[in-house]
Structure formats: C-alpha cells, structure tokens
Write a protein that holds these residues in place. Structure first.
Motif, PDB file in Angstrom:
ATOM      1  N   ALA A 105       0.820  -1.210   0.000  1.00 14.33           N
ATOM      2  CA  ALA A 105       0.000   0.000   0.000  1.00 14.33           C
ATOM      3  C   ALA A 105       0.857   1.264   0.000  1.00 14.33           C
ATOM      4  O   ALA A 105       2.055   1.233   0.235  1.00 14.33           O
ATOM      5  CB  ALA A 105      -0.921   0.007   1.218  1.00 14.33           C
ATOM      6  N   ARG A 106       0.181   2.375  -0.285  1.00 20.66           N
ATOM      7  CA  ARG A 106       0.779   3.698  -0.359  1.00 20.66           C
ATOM      8  C   ARG A 106       1.850   3.799  -1.440  1.00 20.66           C
ATOM      9  O   ARG A 106       2.985   4.229  -1.195  1.00 20.66           O
ATOM     10  CB  ARG A 106       1.378   4.104   0.991  1.00 20.66           C
ATOM     11  CG  ARG A 106       0.367   4.226   2.130  1.00 20.66           C
ATOM     12  CD  ARG A 106      -0.562   5.386   1.963  1.00 20.66           C
ATOM     13  NE  ARG A 106      -1.356   5.656   3.167  1.00 20.66           N
ATOM     14  CZ  ARG A 106      -2.462   6.388   3.170  1.00 20.66           C
ATOM     15  NH1 ARG A 106      -2.905   6.905   2.034  1.00 20.66           N
ATOM     16  NH2 ARG A 106      -3.127   6.608   4.278  1.00 20.66           N
ATOM     17  N   PRO A 107       1.528   3.416  -2.686  1.00 19.49           N
ATOM     18  CA  PRO A 107       2.498   3.617  -3.763  1.00 19.49           C
ATOM     19  C   PRO A 107       2.713   5.103  -4.012  1.00 19.49           C
ATOM     20  O   PRO A 107       1.776   5.898  -3.944  1.00 19.49           O
ATOM     21  CB  PRO A 107       1.825   2.941  -4.961  1.00 19.49           C
ATOM     22  CG  PRO A 107       0.358   3.050  -4.675  1.00 19.49           C
ATOM     23  CD  PRO A 107       0.240   2.900  -3.182  1.00 19.49           C
ATOM     24  N   HIS A 108       3.934   5.472  -4.284  1.00 20.77           N
ATOM     25  CA  HIS A 108       4.211   6.897  -4.487  1.00 20.77           C
ATOM     26  C   HIS A 108       5.144   7.120  -5.679  1.00 20.77           C
ATOM     27  O   HIS A 108       4.702   7.219  -6.802  1.00 20.77           O
ATOM     28  CB  HIS A 108       4.769   7.535  -3.212  1.00 20.77           C
ATOM     29  CG  HIS A 108       4.693   9.019  -3.237  1.00 20.77           C
ATOM     30  ND1 HIS A 108       5.661   9.813  -3.811  1.00 20.77           N
ATOM     31  CD2 HIS A 108       3.734   9.867  -2.787  1.00 20.77           C
ATOM     32  CE1 HIS A 108       5.308  11.080  -3.717  1.00 20.77           C
ATOM     33  NE2 HIS A 108       4.138  11.141  -3.100  1.00 20.77           N
ATOM     34  N   GLY A 109       6.459   7.197  -5.428  1.00 22.80           N
ATOM     35  CA  GLY A 109       7.395   7.495  -6.505  1.00 22.80           C
ATOM     36  C   GLY A 109       7.479   6.380  -7.527  1.00 22.80           C
ATOM     37  O   GLY A 109       7.391   5.204  -7.187  1.00 22.80           O
ATOM     38  N   MET A 110       7.653   6.768  -8.800  1.00 23.19           N
ATOM     39  CA  MET A 110       7.722   5.786  -9.882  1.00 23.19           C
ATOM     40  C   MET A 110       8.738   6.238 -10.927  1.00 23.19           C
ATOM     41  O   MET A 110       8.902   7.418 -11.174  1.00 23.19           O
ATOM     42  CB  MET A 110       6.359   5.619 -10.568  1.00 23.19           C
ATOM     43  CG  MET A 110       5.245   5.143  -9.669  1.00 23.19           C
ATOM     44  SD  MET A 110       3.699   4.966 -10.619  1.00 23.19           S
ATOM     45  CE  MET A 110       3.413   6.682 -11.073  1.00 23.19           C
ATOM     46  N   ARG A 111       9.377   5.266 -11.576  1.00 17.67           N
ATOM     47  CA  ARG A 111      10.259   5.517 -12.707  1.00 17.67           C
ATOM     48  C   ARG A 111      10.213   4.337 -13.654  1.00 17.67           C
ATOM     49  O   ARG A 111      10.313   3.182 -13.220  1.00 17.67           O
ATOM     50  CB  ARG A 111      11.714   5.716 -12.264  1.00 17.67           C
ATOM     51  CG  ARG A 111      11.991   7.057 -11.626  1.00 17.67           C
ATOM     52  CD  ARG A 111      11.808   8.211 -12.594  1.00 17.67           C
ATOM     53  NE  ARG A 111      11.856   9.481 -11.913  1.00 17.67           N
ATOM     54  CZ  ARG A 111      12.950  10.215 -11.766  1.00 17.67           C
ATOM     55  NH1 ARG A 111      14.109   9.790 -12.260  1.00 17.67           N
ATOM     56  NH2 ARG A 111      12.893  11.367 -11.137  1.00 17.67           N
ATOM     57  N   PHE A 112      10.071   4.603 -14.937  1.00 15.65           N
ATOM     58  CA  PHE A 112      10.233   3.566 -15.942  1.00 15.65           C
ATOM     59  C   PHE A 112      11.711   3.269 -16.140  1.00 15.65           C
ATOM     60  O   PHE A 112      12.557   4.165 -16.050  1.00 15.65           O
ATOM     61  CB  PHE A 112       9.646   4.017 -17.280  1.00 15.65           C
ATOM     62  CG  PHE A 112       8.174   3.739 -17.443  1.00 15.65           C
ATOM     63  CD1 PHE A 112       7.739   2.498 -17.912  1.00 15.65           C
ATOM     64  CD2 PHE A 112       7.232   4.708 -17.143  1.00 15.65           C
ATOM     65  CE1 PHE A 112       6.393   2.237 -18.075  1.00 15.65           C
ATOM     66  CE2 PHE A 112       5.883   4.459 -17.306  1.00 15.65           C
ATOM     67  CZ  PHE A 112       5.451   3.215 -17.775  1.00 15.65           C
ATOM     68  N   THR A 113      12.029   2.016 -16.421  1.00 16.16           N
ATOM     69  CA  THR A 113      13.384   1.674 -16.828  1.00 16.16           C
ATOM     70  C   THR A 113      13.635   2.257 -18.215  1.00 16.16           C
ATOM     71  O   THR A 113      12.690   2.567 -18.943  1.00 16.16           O
ATOM     72  CB  THR A 113      13.584   0.147 -16.837  1.00 16.16           C
ATOM     73  OG1 THR A 113      12.571  -0.452 -17.668  1.00 16.16           O
ATOM     74  CG2 THR A 113      13.486  -0.417 -15.428  1.00 16.16           C
TER      75      THR A 113
END
Length: 343
Positions: A105-113
């Motif tokens: 739970a609580r997903p936040h920061g994201m980056r694609f490879t």
C-alpha cells in the motif's frame, strides 16, 4: 495466487476534448489529488484537452520513454490507503485499467526503466521498491528497503541502480537492481525530492533541514550541501542538464542552481500577493510541489497546489509568465512530447 492483476476493463475514457487542436509541442499531464483525476494541458498555451479518472489520491505520474503510456500512483487518502496504479494509453486517450499491488500500500514514486519494459514503484506502507511489469500488470520483484518512509525514486542513466529518498529517516538508499543489495546513508531531515544530475551525482531535497544534499552515486557520501530555505520538496533538472530546479513549498519559491558549479542562479517567487489560496498541509498557502522542465528548454512548469494552477516560468528571465488553471490540489506532473490531436 498472484494478487497483482490488471483490471481488463477500462476505468474510464477521456472526457470529450475541450480544444479541437493543439500545438505539436506536447502535453502536460497534471495529477489533481483532491479530484482523483489527471488533466491534459497543451504545453503551448495551457488549454485543457481532456481529463481521466484515476485511483484515489493520484500522487505521481510516470511517462514511458516512448511516450505511449502514463502510469499514475494511487496513494489513497488519510483514512484509506491506496494500493493501485492507473495505466493510461496516451495514443487512444483512455485509461486502460488498474494494476493491483496487493499488500503493498501507499504507492508513491515511480520511474520507468530506460527500455520502458518495467516500472519501479516505492510503497511506503510495505517499505519496498517494487519492479512492476506494466503491461501484464504484475509485480515481478519486491526489494525491501526498510522503514523510514521511502517516498521518491530516481534511476541511473543505464537503469542499473535506483535511489530512494526516505522522509522520516532523513536518508537516501542506493538499490542495485541486479542483485537487490542496498546501501543507506544520511541525507537531511525530511529527505523527499530526489534526482540525478548530468554528472551522475544524486541530489536530495531535505524539506525539514532546508537543504539540498549532493551525494556520490556509489558511496552516497555527501559531497556538497546547498541552502534552499522554505521546505524544499522536489528537485528536477532542465532537459539540457544546466540547471537544477528546487520547489520550496513553505517559501513558495523555485530555487535555481547551476548544475555544474552548484551555485545559486535565481529564486523565482511563485505566489501572487493578492491571491486567495486553499487550505493545504501547510495551512492556507500557495504550496508549490511538482516541477518539470519543458522538452524544448524554454519553460518550467510548477504545480501550485494551493492555487489550483500551474505556474509557467520563462527560463530566459526566470519569471512567471503565465498561470494555467487545474483541478483541485495539483501535484504530480508528466510530459508527453509530440502531442497527438484529441479524438
């Protein structure tokens, strides 16, 4: 049984286009946290092109390297933690479903490879960095990074190493994506924003400390500490790599640094003296958060959360030249270069 399944039906379609055509310069995607929506704005003039519903509490937006997919993290609300990501196909202009993260739970920061085939996601509640297949809608790996509020994530240019900022711990974590090994070192109180400079150093904005720390990418040793007063909450770089951009949420300013010398270049006032701002986590205030540089290098876009607007900054003069309307509580920003006309 894999709990991370993608919902096959689309959540919603974009609303009917609010502009018949747009500049070929691209689109600005804006996540409105209090509305659970993403707005599409024309990068040239801020015209609203469409809207899509998202999971509750859209906090960050990641756009794939080819610009075909945008993913929005559903962080949830104060009483209802989120655990899903909304996937949007930018060509069709439709949300194509959700990715269920299960117990994370609580997903936040994201980056694609760099190849666009995988998505890195921080999940605060489970103290993890997830490696997600955005097409299959599955979590492929769970890398534990420990407690301390892992919030934002940055990625090395080759995609081999991820860096995660931890707000509560005031630290930065280096994650080797090949073997999952981690290294954690102090940054500053309230470490939140994080990004890599062109020279590979890791820049962290420490909101409680009022500083930006610059770290060695291998050892995480602090190489430099820059003053950025007023709750520095995000850090980004211009497309040409010349300037570092830091939003100071309490001071309502954008601090600009020379990326090479690390010397201050400008401080841009983002609040309007006569404006009436909404209630925010810092009281009734402008509260700038998200910042992103335009692909052509001429403009900077800042989400002024308390003003429900985007402040558009001319990079030649370092002044706010336009203000574009958004939904309620804008924060997350993404850019889709080479805009496709609305259908």
């Amino acid at each position: 049984m894999n709990r991370c399944l993608m919902t096959l039906c689309a959540l919603c379609a974009w609303t009917l286009p609010l502009a018949s055509a747009a500049s070929s310069g691209g689109e600005l995607l804006v996540g409105n946290k209090s509305d659970d929506t993403v707005w599409r704005l024309d990068l040239a003039d801020g015209r609203r092109l469409g809207e899509a519903a998202t999971a509750h509490g859209p906090h960050e937006i990641a756009v794939s390297p080819d610009g075909r997919v945008a993913v929005v993290s559903g962080y949830g609300g104060q009483q209802r933690p989120g655990s899903t990501l909304t996937r949007i196909d930018t060509a069709s202009g439709k949300a194509t479903g959700e990715i269920d993260l299960g117990a994370h739970a609580r997903p936040h920061g994201m980056r694609f490879t760099p190849d666009g085939e995988r998505l890195l996601v921080t999940t605060e509640a489970s103290g993890a960095l997830l490696v997600v297949d955005p097409v299959a809608g599955e979590v492929e790996r769970v890398i534990g990074i420990g407690d301390g509020g892992g919030h934002m994530v940055a990625l090395s240019r080759d995609g081999g190493v991820a860096y995660v900022s931890k707000i509560a711990a005031g630290s930065v974590v280096r994650v080797d994506l090949a073997d999952g090994s981690t290294l954690e070192r102090p940054a500053g109180a309230g470490a939140e924003g994080i990004e890599l400079a062109p020279d590979g150093t890791v820049w962290v904005s420490n909101r409680e400390a009022g500083t930006v720390t610059v770290h060695d990418p291998d050892t995480l040793e602090v190489l430099d500490t820059l003053e950025s007063a007023g709750f520095p909450i995000r850090v980004a770089f211009t497309a040409d790599g010349r300037h570092a951009l830091v939003t100071n949420a309490r001071a309502a300013t954008l601090a600009v640094f020379d990326a090479a010398s690390r010397e201050p270049v400008a401080t841009v006032a983002l609040a309007e003296p006569e404006a009436t701002y909404r209630e925010t986590m810092l009281g009734r205030a402008a509260l700038p958060i998200g910042v992103i540089a335009g692909p052509d290098g001429s403009r900077i876009y800042v989400a002024v959360s308390g003003g429900n607007e985007i402040a558009v900054i001319d990079r030649r003069t370092w002044r706010v030249v336009e203000r574009w309307k958004t939904g309620n509580e804008p924060d997350a920003l993404g850019i889709v270069a080479g805009h496709r006309d609305s259908d």
